[in-house]
Design a protein around this motif. Structure first.
Motif, mmCIF file in Angstrom:
data_model
loop_
_atom_site.group_PDB
_atom_site.id
_atom_site.type_symbol
_atom_site.label_atom_id
_atom_site.label_comp_id
_atom_site.label_asym_id
_atom_site.label_seq_id
_atom_site.Cartn_x
_atom_site.Cartn_y
_atom_site.Cartn_z
ATOM 1 N N LEU A 8 0.819 -1.217 0.000
ATOM 2 C CA LEU A 8 0.000 0.000 0.000
ATOM 3 C C LEU A 8 0.852 1.265 0.000
ATOM 4 O O LEU A 8 0.362 2.340 0.348
ATOM 5 C CB LEU A 8 -0.948 0.008 1.214
ATOM 6 N N ASN A 9 2.105 1.167 -0.404
ATOM 7 C CA ASN A 9 2.968 2.340 -0.454
ATOM 8 C C ASN A 9 2.440 3.375 -1.447
ATOM 9 O O ASN A 9 1.785 3.040 -2.432
ATOM 10 C CB ASN A 9 4.392 1.949 -0.847
ATOM 11 N N HIS A 10 2.777 4.637 -1.179
ATOM 12 C CA HIS A 10 2.346 5.745 -2.024
ATOM 13 C C HIS A 10 2.975 5.640 -3.411
ATOM 14 O O HIS A 10 4.015 5.011 -3.607
ATOM 15 C CB HIS A 10 2.744 7.072 -1.368
ATOM 16 N N ALA A 11 2.329 6.267 -4.382
ATOM 17 C CA ALA A 11 2.795 6.218 -5.767
ATOM 18 C C ALA A 11 4.208 6.774 -5.915
ATOM 19 O O ALA A 11 4.963 6.340 -6.794
ATOM 20 C CB ALA A 11 1.831 6.986 -6.669
ATOM 21 N N SER A 12 4.600 7.724 -5.078
ATOM 22 C CA SER A 12 5.948 8.284 -5.163
ATOM 23 C C SER A 12 7.001 7.235 -4.823
ATOM 24 O O SER A 12 8.070 7.187 -5.446
ATOM 25 C CB SER A 12 6.080 9.481 -4.220
ATOM 26 N N LEU A 13 6.720 6.383 -3.834
ATOM 27 C CA LEU A 13 7.639 5.301 -3.490
ATOM 28 C C LEU A 13 7.698 4.254 -4.599
ATOM 29 O O LEU A 13 8.766 3.729 -4.925
ATOM 30 C CB LEU A 13 7.210 4.648 -2.178
ATOM 31 N N VAL A 14 6.544 3.957 -5.175
ATOM 32 C CA VAL A 14 6.488 2.984 -6.270
ATOM 33 C C VAL A 14 7.289 3.486 -7.474
ATOM 34 O O VAL A 14 8.067 2.747 -8.085
ATOM 35 C CB VAL A 14 5.031 2.702 -6.664
ATOM 36 N N LEU A 15 7.099 4.759 -7.810
ATOM 37 C CA LEU A 15 7.824 5.334 -8.946
ATOM 38 C C LEU A 15 9.321 5.349 -8.680
ATOM 39 O O LEU A 15 10.128 5.004 -9.564
ATOM 40 C CB LEU A 15 7.322 6.746 -9.225
ATOM 41 N N GLY A 16 9.722 5.746 -7.479
ATOM 42 C CA GLY A 16 11.140 5.773 -7.145
ATOM 43 C C GLY A 16 11.770 4.397 -7.224
ATOM 44 O O GLY A 16 12.900 4.247 -7.699
ATOM 45 N N ALA A 17 11.032 3.375 -6.771
ATOM 46 C CA ALA A 17 11.554 2.008 -6.846
ATOM 47 C C ALA A 17 11.726 1.568 -8.294
ATOM 48 O O ALA A 17 12.724 0.931 -8.646
ATOM 49 C CB ALA A 17 10.615 1.066 -6.097
ATOM 50 N N ARG A 18 10.775 1.915 -9.143
ATOM 51 C CA ARG A 18 10.871 1.535 -10.557
ATOM 52 C C ARG A 18 12.009 2.265 -11.249
ATOM 53 O O ARG A 18 12.717 1.688 -12.080
ATOM 54 C CB ARG A 18 9.551 1.824 -11.260
ATOM 55 N N LEU A 19 12.197 3.547 -10.927
ATOM 56 C CA LEU A 19 13.262 4.320 -11.568
ATOM 57 C C LEU A 19 14.650 3.847 -11.149
ATOM 58 O O LEU A 19 15.629 4.084 -11.858
ATOM 59 C CB LEU A 19 13.108 5.808 -11.233
ATOM 60 N N SER A 20 14.749 3.200 -10.010
ATOM 61 C CA SER A 20 16.053 2.783 -9.503
ATOM 62 C C SER A 20 16.658 1.637 -10.311
ATOM 63 O O SER A 20 17.874 1.446 -10.292
ATOM 64 C CB SER A 20 15.942 2.358 -8.034
#
Length: 287
Positions: free
Chosen positions: A229-241
């Motif tokens: 249930l993490n926020h979209a900002s965390l999801v995006l940061g994980a994908r960009l990494s």
């Protein structure tokens, strides 16, 4: 380590950092589950609105009922649509009917209680007319004012005014350059002590904080364990990494512990080499 009893309503958490001597006593965390009647009636209400929504769309197609929502012009039909079909359907037939339950203008500070501007709608929430009256003392369930800093009186307001007079309203620089204060380091030490870890790092809140800093912490060959249930900002940061991402069940330490153990034992896929880093992403507050 977190210990969860079988009781779904009341949870007891215990910190396993015995060497640090922190939180030796378990703390009780309780919450109220949604009553079955309320859940059933809520789903029934959405179901009824959905059925009548398809009926109203049928009437609109035959020009029997007028649709107030903005539509694309004929010359824009070949463009990529801004919304998916169901998003448009939900907005037309469900959201417009019930949006006044959430989108209420306030006329006070966003504290624990707020004052609302009373309004009425002659056309089922497509437009609103203000009556000039104020509904006072409504419980605030949708604000970012977690710590009470938006209050204009009380401890937080007095403390904020005192700190502003001493440190100013901002540092106008990054912490790496000239924006590091003793208060920042004091807060990080306090957070680390509260969590029972060696150290902690504090960032200013914002979408870019998570999406831009996570790629600086991990990369290819690293593993990210993320709460579902993490926020979209965390999801995006994980994908960009570029890191490998695995999702564990929300607020479930057993699920996280199992994934963490498997990651350490088995390592990376195919090569079974140890992960360069393992980063656990969780939020402190979920809305």
């Amino acid at each position: 380590m977190y210990c969860y009893p079988e009781d779904k309503v009341q949870h007891t958490a215990c910190n396993g950092s015995s060497s640090l001597g922190l939180y030796s006593r378990p703390f009780i965390e309780s919450f109220e589950e949604t009553p079955m009647l309320v859940a059933v009636l809520t789903y029934m209400g959405y179901g009824i609105l959905t059925i009548f929504g398809y009926l109203r769309d049928f009437l609109r197609d035959w020009k029997i009922e007028r649709c107030h929502i903005a539509r694309e012009r004929e010359e824009q039909r070949d463009f990529v649509p801004l919304y998916q079909d169901f998003e448009n359907f939900y907005t037309r037939n469900l959201y417009m009917r019930i949006r006044d339950s959430w989108n209420r203008p306030i006329c006070s500070v966003p504290g624990a209680k707020v004052d609302l501007v009373e309004r009425v709608s002659p056309d089922y929430n497509w437009t609103f007319d203000y009556t000039g009256k104020v509904v006072e003392g409504v419980i605030n369930m949708g604000s970012y004012n977690y710590l009470g800093f938006a209050e204009n009186t009380g401890y937080c307001a007095d403390a904020s005014a005192e700190v502003t007079m001493k440190y100013g309203v901002g540092v106008a620089s990054t912490r790496q350059e000239m924006g590091n204060l003793d208060r920042h380091e004091e807060m990080e030490e306090l957070v680390a002590k509260f969590l029972g870890v060696e150290s902690a790092m504090a960032f200013g809140m914002g979408f870019a904080t998570n999406s831009m800093n996570i790629p600086a912490l991990t990369g290819k060959g690293c593993l990210i364990l993320s709460d579902e249930l993490n926020h979209a900002s965390l999801v995006l940061g994980a994908r960009l990494s570029g890191s490998t991402i695995r999702v564990f069940k929300h607020n479930n330490m057993q699920s996280l512990e199992k994934m963490l153990r498997d990651a350490i034992v088995h390592g990376q896929p195919r090569t079974h080499r140890p992960w360069k880093k393992i980063l656990i992403l969780v939020e402190g507050i979920y809305r």
